[in-house]
Write a protein that holds these residues in place. Structure first.
Motif, mmCIF file in Angstrom:
data_model
loop_
_atom_site.group_PDB
_atom_site.id
_atom_site.type_symbol
_atom_site.label_atom_id
_atom_site.label_comp_id
_atom_site.label_asym_id
_atom_site.label_seq_id
_atom_site.Cartn_x
_atom_site.Cartn_y
_atom_site.Cartn_z
ATOM 1 N N GLU A 98 0.816 -1.213 0.000
ATOM 2 C CA GLU A 98 0.000 0.000 0.000
ATOM 3 C C GLU A 98 0.849 1.262 0.000
ATOM 4 O OE1 GLU A 98 -3.666 2.084 2.431
ATOM 5 O OE2 GLU A 98 -3.594 -0.083 2.176
ATOM 6 N N ILE A 99 1.927 1.289 0.771
ATOM 7 C CA ILE A 99 2.746 2.504 0.776
ATOM 8 C C ILE A 99 3.418 2.694 -0.576
ATOM 9 C CG2 ILE A 99 4.808 1.397 1.778
ATOM 10 C CD1 ILE A 99 5.449 4.043 3.143
ATOM 11 N N ARG A 100 3.791 1.602 -1.221
ATOM 12 C CA ARG A 100 4.389 1.721 -2.560
ATOM 13 C C ARG A 100 3.363 2.251 -3.565
ATOM 14 N NH1 ARG A 100 7.214 -3.463 -1.089
ATOM 15 N NH2 ARG A 100 9.401 -2.868 -0.693
ATOM 16 N N LEU A 125 0.153 -6.615 15.114
ATOM 17 C CA LEU A 125 1.587 -6.794 14.898
ATOM 18 C C LEU A 125 1.957 -6.802 13.417
ATOM 19 C CD1 LEU A 125 2.439 -9.428 17.662
ATOM 20 C CD2 LEU A 125 2.652 -6.940 17.739
ATOM 21 N N GLY A 126 1.108 -7.388 12.566
ATOM 22 C CA GLY A 126 1.413 -7.428 11.145
ATOM 23 C C GLY A 126 1.487 -6.046 10.547
ATOM 24 N N ILE A 127 0.525 -5.194 10.935
ATOM 25 C CA ILE A 127 0.495 -3.823 10.424
ATOM 26 C C ILE A 127 1.707 -3.041 10.913
ATOM 27 C CG2 ILE A 127 -0.714 -1.607 10.606
ATOM 28 C CD1 ILE A 127 -3.326 -3.111 10.400
ATOM 29 N N MET A 128 1.985 -3.111 12.198
ATOM 30 C CA MET A 128 3.103 -2.337 12.733
ATOM 31 C C MET A 128 4.443 -2.859 12.233
ATOM 32 S SD MET A 128 1.809 0.174 14.107
ATOM 33 C CE MET A 128 3.403 0.864 14.566
ATOM 34 N N ASP A 129 4.540 -4.164 12.004
ATOM 35 C CA ASP A 129 5.759 -4.710 11.404
ATOM 36 C C ASP A 129 5.958 -4.102 10.018
ATOM 37 O OD1 ASP A 129 8.012 -6.256 10.924
ATOM 38 O OD2 ASP A 129 6.860 -7.979 10.212
ATOM 39 N N GLY A 130 4.860 -3.991 9.260
ATOM 40 C CA GLY A 130 4.934 -3.380 7.933
ATOM 41 C C GLY A 130 5.320 -1.917 7.989
ATOM 42 N N MET A 131 4.758 -1.179 8.943
ATOM 43 C CA MET A 131 5.073 0.237 9.078
ATOM 44 C C MET A 131 6.555 0.441 9.409
ATOM 45 S SD MET A 131 2.156 1.848 8.516
ATOM 46 C CE MET A 131 2.296 3.488 9.215
ATOM 47 N N CYS A 132 7.053 -0.343 10.358
ATOM 48 C CA CYS A 132 8.459 -0.215 10.758
ATOM 49 C C CYS A 132 9.392 -0.657 9.631
ATOM 50 C CB CYS A 132 8.712 -1.023 12.022
ATOM 51 S SG CYS A 132 7.860 -0.380 13.497
ATOM 52 N N THR A 133 8.986 -1.681 8.884
ATOM 53 C CA THR A 133 9.794 -2.137 7.750
ATOM 54 C C THR A 133 9.841 -1.073 6.662
ATOM 55 O OG1 THR A 133 9.231 -4.442 8.197
ATOM 56 C CG2 THR A 133 10.069 -3.938 6.006
ATOM 57 N N ALA A 134 8.716 -0.402 6.434
ATOM 58 C CA ALA A 134 8.690 0.682 5.445
ATOM 59 C C ALA A 134 9.696 1.769 5.818
ATOM 60 C CB ALA A 134 7.281 1.270 5.359
ATOM 61 N N LYS A 135 9.802 2.068 7.087
ATOM 62 C CA LYS A 135 10.769 3.063 7.553
ATOM 63 C C LYS A 135 12.198 2.543 7.367
ATOM 64 C CE LYS A 135 12.119 5.626 11.727
ATOM 65 N NZ LYS A 135 11.779 5.883 13.157
ATOM 66 N N GLU A 136 12.424 1.289 7.717
ATOM 67 C CA GLU A 136 13.751 0.691 7.574
ATOM 68 C C GLU A 136 14.199 0.652 6.121
ATOM 69 O OE1 GLU A 136 13.272 -3.132 9.317
ATOM 70 O OE2 GLU A 136 13.064 -2.352 11.370
ATOM 71 N N HIS A 137 13.266 0.454 5.199
ATOM 72 C CA HIS A 137 13.572 0.378 3.774
ATOM 73 C C HIS A 137 13.644 1.749 3.104
ATOM 74 C CE1 HIS A 137 12.177 -4.096 3.247
ATOM 75 N NE2 HIS A 137 13.158 -3.946 4.127
ATOM 76 N N GLY A 138 13.450 2.808 3.882
ATOM 77 C CA GLY A 138 13.575 4.146 3.336
ATOM 78 C C GLY A 138 12.376 4.625 2.540
ATOM 79 N N LEU A 139 11.207 3.972 2.749
ATOM 80 C CA LEU A 139 9.997 4.406 2.051
ATOM 81 C C LEU A 139 9.329 5.569 2.772
ATOM 82 C CD1 LEU A 139 8.501 0.899 1.174
ATOM 83 C CD2 LEU A 139 9.952 2.372 -0.239
#
Length: 299
Positions: A98-100, A125-139
């Motif tokens: 979705e962020i992409r 947890l699935g949603i927050m894992d995705g949010m934190c991963t988006a930040k880690e990946h520079g999105l």
């Protein structure tokens, strides 16, 4: 005790909300319709010239992201906040998809902040894992949450995964001042966005029209208008001055339908002296307005 507030140009605290650009929105909509691209582009041109650099949107705001993408906002040194669709993504992979999609519509490589639209998603947890991963990946540079209730705001202020919180705040909704939220949020380094400075336009309506729209609001609107007049301010000036001058609010999210409305808000933001006066005048005056009046999702 009243905090000391600097008298200054507060334009840098303005964050232009763009929900009106993607759908008909607000109880006091000046156009009565969704604006055309040409009308939106005129507003965005004016905002950038005035020095506004923060813009708020969401995938749930109709065609807002598409319109901003067609304008090329991400290429114009702008910071963009967008949000995850409520009741949409429910896993890490779905959030990243979705962020992409939002980035593609916006024509952007990275968001300033990506927010979850509902505080209850902090526990998924699935949603927050995705949010934190988006930040880690520079999105996205930051991860945030939009809240409705003081309890939700306090929970977010204490959550290490959250960088930014969007809160409801206006002259009638001072619930968070009655708690330690602002102190906790600042101690934990949160960036605070305040929305609903005009309470979706209710504060600008006549008392009779407001009461017809939201039962029981008329007497509060009448008192607010009377006090604004005593401060030698219009309702729009008083409402915006009050929120802009809060010492712990970093950005005030506001929406407009026309260039004239934007021009007026920019003018208001440059009068720091009046902002200080309104903040002092209205703080603590409306402590017990019913939730059904100050929370638009209950209208």
């Amino acid at each position: 005790m009243t905090e000391e507030i600097k008298v200054r140009d507060l334009t840098a605290k303005l964050c232009l909300g763009t929900v009106q650009f993607g759908m008909q929105y607000g109880v006091n909509n000046a156009l009565g319709r969704q604006p055309t691209d040409e009308e939106v582009f005129a507003v965005l041109d004016m905002a950038l010239v005035a020095g506004i650099r923060m813009f708020d949107t969401a995938s749930a705001y109709g065609t807002s992201e598409d319109v901003l993408g067609r304008y090329g906002l991400a290429e114009k040194a702008a910071c963009i906040v967008s949000k995850l669709t409520p009741n949409g993504a429910d896993s890490r992979e779905a959030v990243l998809t979705e962020i992409r999609c939002s980035l593609h519509r916006l024509g952007a490589e990275k968001l300033y902040c990506y927010m979850i639209h509902r505080a209850e998603d902090l526990d998924r947890l699935g949603i927050m894992d995705g949010m934190c991963t988006a930040k880690e990946h520079g999105l996205t540079e930051k991860v945030g949450v939009s809240v409705y209730e003081p309890k939700e705001a306090m929970s977010a202020a204490q959550d290490d995964r959250i960088d930014a919180i969007q809160i409801p705040y206006n002259v009638l909704d001072q619930r968070l001042d009655a708690s330690s939220f602002f102190d906790v949020a600042k101690k934990t380094g949160k960036i605070i966005f305040a929305r609903s400075a005009f309470l979706q336009g209710l504060l600008l309506m006549s008392p009779r029209a407001a009461d017809a729209r939201v039962k029981g609001s008329g007497r509060h609107i009448e008192r607010f208008h009377r006090m604004a007049e005593e401060c030698d301010c219009s309702p729009a000036e008083a409402a915006m001055h009050y929120v802009l001058s809060h010492p712990h609010i970093d950005y005030v999210v506001f929406g407009v339908d026309t260039p004239n409305q934007l021009r007026e808000n920019i003018r208001i933001s440059k009068n720091g002296a009046a902002s200080t006066q309104c903040y002092t005048c209205f703080r603590g005056v409306f402590p017990n307005v019913p939730t059904k009046i100050i929370q638009p999702n209950l209208w």
